[in-house]
Enzyme design. Sequence first.
Site, short mmCIF file in Angstrom:
data_model
loop_
_atom_site.label_atom_id
_atom_site.label_comp_id
_atom_site.label_asym_id
_atom_site.label_seq_id
_atom_site.Cartn_x
_atom_site.Cartn_y
_atom_site.Cartn_z
N LYS A 188 58.77 6.61 -14.24
CA LYS A 188 58.17 7.83 -14.78
C LYS A 188 59.15 8.98 -14.63
CE LYS A 188 55.49 11.07 -13.12
NZ LYS A 188 56.06 12.20 -13.88
N GLU A 263 64.19 10.01 -1.54
CA GLU A 263 65.24 11.04 -1.45
C GLU A 263 64.52 12.36 -1.66
OE1 GLU A 263 67.10 13.71 -2.25
OE2 GLU A 263 68.67 12.91 -3.57
N CYS A 297 69.59 18.51 -5.01
CA CYS A 297 69.02 18.12 -3.71
C CYS A 297 70.00 18.37 -2.58
CB CYS A 297 68.60 16.67 -3.74
SG CYS A 297 69.89 15.58 -4.34
N GLU A 395 63.81 24.47 1.28
CA GLU A 395 64.57 24.15 0.07
C GLU A 395 64.11 25.06 -1.06
OE1 GLU A 395 63.91 20.34 -2.07
OE2 GLU A 395 66.07 20.10 -1.86
P1 NAI Z 1 57.73 17.01 -7.42
O1 NAI Z 1 58.07 16.29 -6.18
O2 NAI Z 1 56.32 17.47 -7.63
O3 NAI Z 1 58.11 16.09 -8.70
C1 NAI Z 1 59.02 15.02 -8.69
C2 NAI Z 1 58.42 13.83 -9.42
O4 NAI Z 1 57.24 13.40 -8.73
C3 NAI Z 1 57.96 14.14 -10.85
O5 NAI Z 1 58.19 13.02 -11.67
C4 NAI Z 1 56.46 14.35 -10.68
O6 NAI Z 1 55.73 14.11 -11.86
C5 NAI Z 1 56.12 13.34 -9.61
N1 NAI Z 1 54.90 13.62 -8.85
C6 NAI Z 1 54.36 14.83 -8.54
N2 NAI Z 1 53.24 14.67 -7.82
C7 NAI Z 1 53.04 13.34 -7.68
C8 NAI Z 1 52.04 12.55 -7.03
N3 NAI Z 1 51.01 13.10 -6.38
N4 NAI Z 1 52.18 11.20 -7.05
C9 NAI Z 1 53.21 10.61 -7.68
N5 NAI Z 1 54.18 11.31 -8.32
C10 NAI Z 1 54.10 12.66 -8.31
O7 NAI Z 1 58.73 18.24 -7.56
P2 NAI Z 1 58.53 19.59 -8.39
O8 NAI Z 1 57.13 20.08 -8.27
O9 NAI Z 1 59.06 19.37 -9.75
O10 NAI Z 1 59.51 20.56 -7.60
C11 NAI Z 1 59.08 21.17 -6.39
C12 NAI Z 1 60.20 21.24 -5.39
O11 NAI Z 1 60.56 19.92 -5.03
C13 NAI Z 1 61.49 21.86 -5.88
O12 NAI Z 1 61.47 23.25 -5.78
C14 NAI Z 1 62.48 21.23 -4.93
O13 NAI Z 1 62.49 21.94 -3.73
C15 NAI Z 1 61.93 19.86 -4.67
N6 NAI Z 1 62.60 18.84 -5.51
C16 NAI Z 1 63.54 18.04 -4.92
C17 NAI Z 1 64.24 17.14 -5.69
C18 NAI Z 1 65.29 16.27 -5.11
O14 NAI Z 1 66.24 15.92 -5.79
N7 NAI Z 1 65.17 15.81 -3.88
C19 NAI Z 1 64.03 17.04 -7.14
C20 NAI Z 1 62.97 17.87 -7.64
C21 NAI Z 1 62.31 18.75 -6.83
#
Ligand code: NAI
Length: 499
Positions: A188, A263, A297, A395
């Site tokens: 996804k 990650e 990240c 972050e």
């Molecule tokens: P997120 O963690 O909500 O989204 C990442 C992925 O997880 C997306 O595909 C989303 O649809 C999915 N997701 C969200 N909720 C879920 C759930 N309950 N169950 C399964 N999948 C789920 O990140 P978001 O809201 O886009 O960004 C928030 C913060 O997260 C950012 O400000 C940043 O600090 C951090 N982040 C860290 C990343 C990294 O590379 N480690 C990448 C993106 C965000």
Amino acid sequence: MTSTAAARTKIRKSEVTHYKMYIDGKFVGAKGGKTFDVFDPSTEGVIATCPAAGAEDVDRAVKAANRAFYGGWRSVTGQERGRILFRLAERIRARRSELAELETVNSGKPIVESEYDMDDAATCYEYYGGLATKINGEVLPVPADAVAFTMREPVGVAGQIIPWNYPLVMAAWKIAPALAAGCTMVIKPAEQTPLTLLKLAEDFEAVGLPPGVVNVVTGDGPVAGGAIVKHLQVRKIAFTGSSAVGKIIMREAADQLKRVSFELGGKSPNIFFSDADFENAVDGALFGTFINQGEVCSAGSRVLVQRDIYKKFVDAAAAKAKTIRLGPGLDRETKMGPLVSEEQRDRVAGYLKVGRGEAKVAAGGGTPKRFDKGWYIEPTIFYDVDNSAKIAQEEIFGPVMSVIPFKDEADAIRIANATPYGLAAAVWTRDIFRAFRVVKALEAGIVWVNHMQPTFVEAPWGGYKASGFGRELGHWGVEEYLETKQVFINLDEKPIGWY
Ligand code: NAI
Ligand code: MG
């Protein structure tokens, strides 16, 4: 959020492309017919719609993956899986400009960075194409009247959930090792940036992927992502994203004792000793924090500077940050594009407000006034930041640097390790003894010396502490998709004779 933003912009219906997701070898809509809007962050306009998958769509995808796994993919040879991976890489190289342009339009990032992303994605498929033929067990030194060995077997259907900052690269980091291992998968993409992976899926059949081996499901995190995590036929979850969602996934996966690898980002220290090459150091601080709009990240957003060069360093970094050219990603002169979404822009703007109360501003600190559209944030440098401040601990995932002074090596190490995270770190010095001492003392999964951010598919990627567990890339990446079977063969024909 989507409908209001769409209403604000006057994009003609004909300019909006309606994408389908890829399940069991076919492009399909969601069963319920629901879609969501996808934006261009530089215009705030809707550029596409994608199916909003529900649990029933995820079920269809997982069942297809399960059928493909047991129906033959498991016995496809490493050579053949490798060739498919090489062909995927070729397709990305052949479509480099088309895919890079779409990545930029959808994510906001500068086109030059998107082009490098396409190269990195292709290289990742090539690496795992080579590795597919090198997955083997070991013969174990048991007594002479027996033979024992290990077999490596794919875990089965993998559920893969990826973020929006490096869309096609993150997809490659997940799909390539899983295919090399012999898994099938449901992936996804993030709801903000699903387009390039759906474009690449147009080539899946032609490169020889049987239906159901790679399924791409688009939709909301908790709904579509949640359904992947909870599905009984999904054996393993690989997730990159926020710590908050990592915790939710771990709790949900616990019920089935489902394997997980995470990650979860970080708050990585970038440490500058006074003997470092000054010009390089200033560049390294900016590059470490502002590349990809800081939506990285491993962003080196905690910049630790030794006191004797501190003032000069802050001034030089601020002067340079003010010259960083912001603009739409498609402009080749652009060095920093808009953030990916209105939500992310608001989240980062929230941290700027917090930061103005916690520290001093050397550069930026707000949203630029000269754009009437686009989710831009100024490259921002806060200084005199205390390591306990929110902007030093949390972050931010945007172009925001927190500069913290330190006295000596021990002080630097203490501050560097004092966050819950441990993804990456960098140290800048010309003293090789110091470099190695600091490398050994840092609690981080990736440590750079006199650079920050270079990433190679051959080297492991992942974090210590709250930055997650498991490693991607290199041979470590494929381990996450493999089980180890121990086989013991008795060569002694006489009765066991115990009872
Ligand atoms: P997120 O963690 O909500 O989204 C990442 C992925 O997880 C997306 O595909 C989303 O649809 C999915 N997701 C969200 N909720 C879920 C759930 N309950 N169950 C399964 N999948 C789920 O990140 P978001 O809201 O886009 O960004 C928030 C913060 O997260 C950012 O400000 C940043 O600090 C951090 N982040 C860290 C990343 C990294 O590379 N480690 C990448 C993106 C965000
Ligand atoms: Mg979220």
